[in-house]
Scaffold this active site. Structure first.
Site, PDB file in Angstrom:
ATOM      1  N   ALA A  65       0.866  -1.176   0.000  1.00  0.00           N
ATOM      2  CA  ALA A  65       0.000   0.000   0.000  1.00  0.00           C
ATOM      3  C   ALA A  65       0.903   1.227   0.000  1.00  0.00           C
ATOM      4  O   ALA A  65       2.063   1.169   0.440  1.00  0.00           O
ATOM      5  CB  ALA A  65      -0.889  -0.012   1.238  1.00  0.00           C
ATOM      6  N   GLY A 108       0.695  -4.983   1.064  1.00  0.00           N
ATOM      7  CA  GLY A 108      -0.529  -5.028   0.266  1.00  0.00           C
ATOM      8  C   GLY A 108      -0.320  -5.658  -1.101  1.00  0.00           C
ATOM      9  O   GLY A 108      -1.265  -6.181  -1.699  1.00  0.00           O
ATOM     10  N   GLU A 111      -0.625  -9.244  -0.497  1.00  0.00           N
ATOM     11  CA  GLU A 111      -2.044  -9.509  -0.190  1.00  0.00           C
ATOM     12  C   GLU A 111      -2.897  -9.464  -1.454  1.00  0.00           C
ATOM     13  O   GLU A 111      -3.798 -10.286  -1.636  1.00  0.00           O
ATOM     14  CB  GLU A 111      -2.546  -8.490   0.851  1.00  0.00           C
ATOM     15  CG  GLU A 111      -1.910  -8.727   2.218  1.00  0.00           C
ATOM     16  CD  GLU A 111      -2.153  -7.597   3.207  1.00  0.00           C
ATOM     17  OE1 GLU A 111      -1.965  -6.422   2.829  1.00  0.00           O
ATOM     18  OE2 GLU A 111      -2.535  -7.878   4.351  1.00  0.00           O
ATOM     19  N   GLU A 131       4.978  -5.109   7.094  1.00  0.00           N
ATOM     20  CA  GLU A 131       4.255  -4.043   7.795  1.00  0.00           C
ATOM     21  C   GLU A 131       4.780  -3.816   9.201  1.00  0.00           C
ATOM     22  O   GLU A 131       4.803  -2.690   9.697  1.00  0.00           O
ATOM     23  CB  GLU A 131       2.758  -4.371   7.866  1.00  0.00           C
ATOM     24  CG  GLU A 131       2.007  -4.253   6.540  1.00  0.00           C
ATOM     25  CD  GLU A 131       1.988  -5.531   5.723  1.00  0.00           C
ATOM     26  OE1 GLU A 131       2.851  -6.417   5.959  1.00  0.00           O
ATOM     27  OE2 GLU A 131       1.120  -5.650   4.848  1.00  0.00           O
TER      28      GLU A 131
END
Ligand code: HXC
Length: 257
Positions: A65, A108, A111, A131
């Protein structure tokens, strides 16, 4: 439609989505997620399309992200906008989606790849959930899907340390279905998607649904569910065509009915 952060190409019955923020290693900002969601919705509605591929570039599938975009969020803003919930749109697609991953698939990015139906990896692929090093935890299924795909001890190590795994380890662990030479990755992913898109789509949808149900059910419930879906395939014209074509030693001509 023209997008800023993704490239959309039609390859016969397959849509190829290329994440396209190369100078930011395809960091997933809200615009990219919106555009990808829009592209996926259009592909779902296009009856000439049977499968999709999502890829990045040689250096990154996606490095996570967008940290720059999210750094100033507060609990209140993240919670009230239900930050990340839009990402789940990908998991409601009925058409199969293949992730073709070269380079970094982190946070992300990892993911997003795991939300696809399976991952084909180039030799350069590196997967990780870093993260924890940013003072946060995965938020788009990293602790859940990774744990189911590669086992709890390995997922726990990855999530607690942020360590990356290479393509070879990812294949051995069950995270990716196949490792390919980087230069063959996208063409092989499109070929694989094309082979699925040429099958009977109702059967493909049922097969995907049934495999996914295994994550939501006990074994006996899952087997019962599968059997009912299997029975339902005998209502399809494509079932008759598929079996007749086999007996007549010819290629089936599926009509998605
Ligand atoms: C914003 C990013 C980014 C990210 C890279 N960039 N990753 N920008 N968000 N996730 C930007 C860098 O700031 C830099 O921009 C450019 O991309 C190139 O990156 P470099 O770091 O210079 O490249 P390199 O030295 O090769 O290092 C590659 C890397 C590193 C190891 C992948 O970029 C890295 O650690 N990135 C962050 C990985 C990460 O922590 N991901 C998880 C994010 S959190 P400039 O403008 O400086 O040139 C997350 C939470 C998910 O994903 C929650 C739910 C979705």
């Amino acid at each position: 439609m023209n997008y800023e952060t993704i490239i959309v190409e039609k390859k016969e019955k397959v849509i190829l989505f290329t994440l396209n923020r190369p100078d930011q290693l395809n960091a997933l900002n809200s615009k990219l997620i919106d555009e990808l969601g829009d592209g996926l919705t259009n592909a779902e509605l296009d009856e000439n399309i049977g499968a999709m591929v999502i890829t990045g570039n040689a250096k990154a599938f996606a490095a996570g992200a967008d940290i720059k975009e999210m750094k100033d969020k507060t609990f209140a803003t993240a919670y009230m906008e239900n930050f990340i919930s839009k990402w789940e749109a990908i998991t409601s697609c009925r058409k199969p989606i293949i992730a073709a991953v070269a380079g970094f698939a982190l946070g992300g990015g990892c993911e997003l790849a795991m939300m696809c139906d399976f991952i084909l990896a180039g030799e350069s692929a590196k997967f990780g959930q870093p993260e924890i090093k940013l003072g946060i935890i995965p938020g788009a299924g990293g602790t859940q899907r990774l744990t189911r795909f590669i086992s709890k001890p390995k997922a726990m190590e990855m999530v607690l340390t942020g360590r990356m795994m290479d393509a070879d380890e990812a294949e051995k662990s069950g995270l990716v279905s196949r490792v390919l030479k980087d230069e063959d990755l996208v063409s092989e992913a499109i070929k694989t998607a094309q082979s699925i898109a040429n099958l009977s789509l109702p059967s493909v949808f049922l097969a995907k649904d049934s495999v996914n149900y295994s994550y939501e059910s006990s074994l006996s419930q899952g087997v019962e569910y599968e059997r009912k879906l299997f029975h339902s395939t005998f209502s399809l014209e494509d079932q008759k065509e598929g079996m007749e074509a086999f007996i007549e030693k010819r290629k089936p001509n599926f009509k998605n009915r």
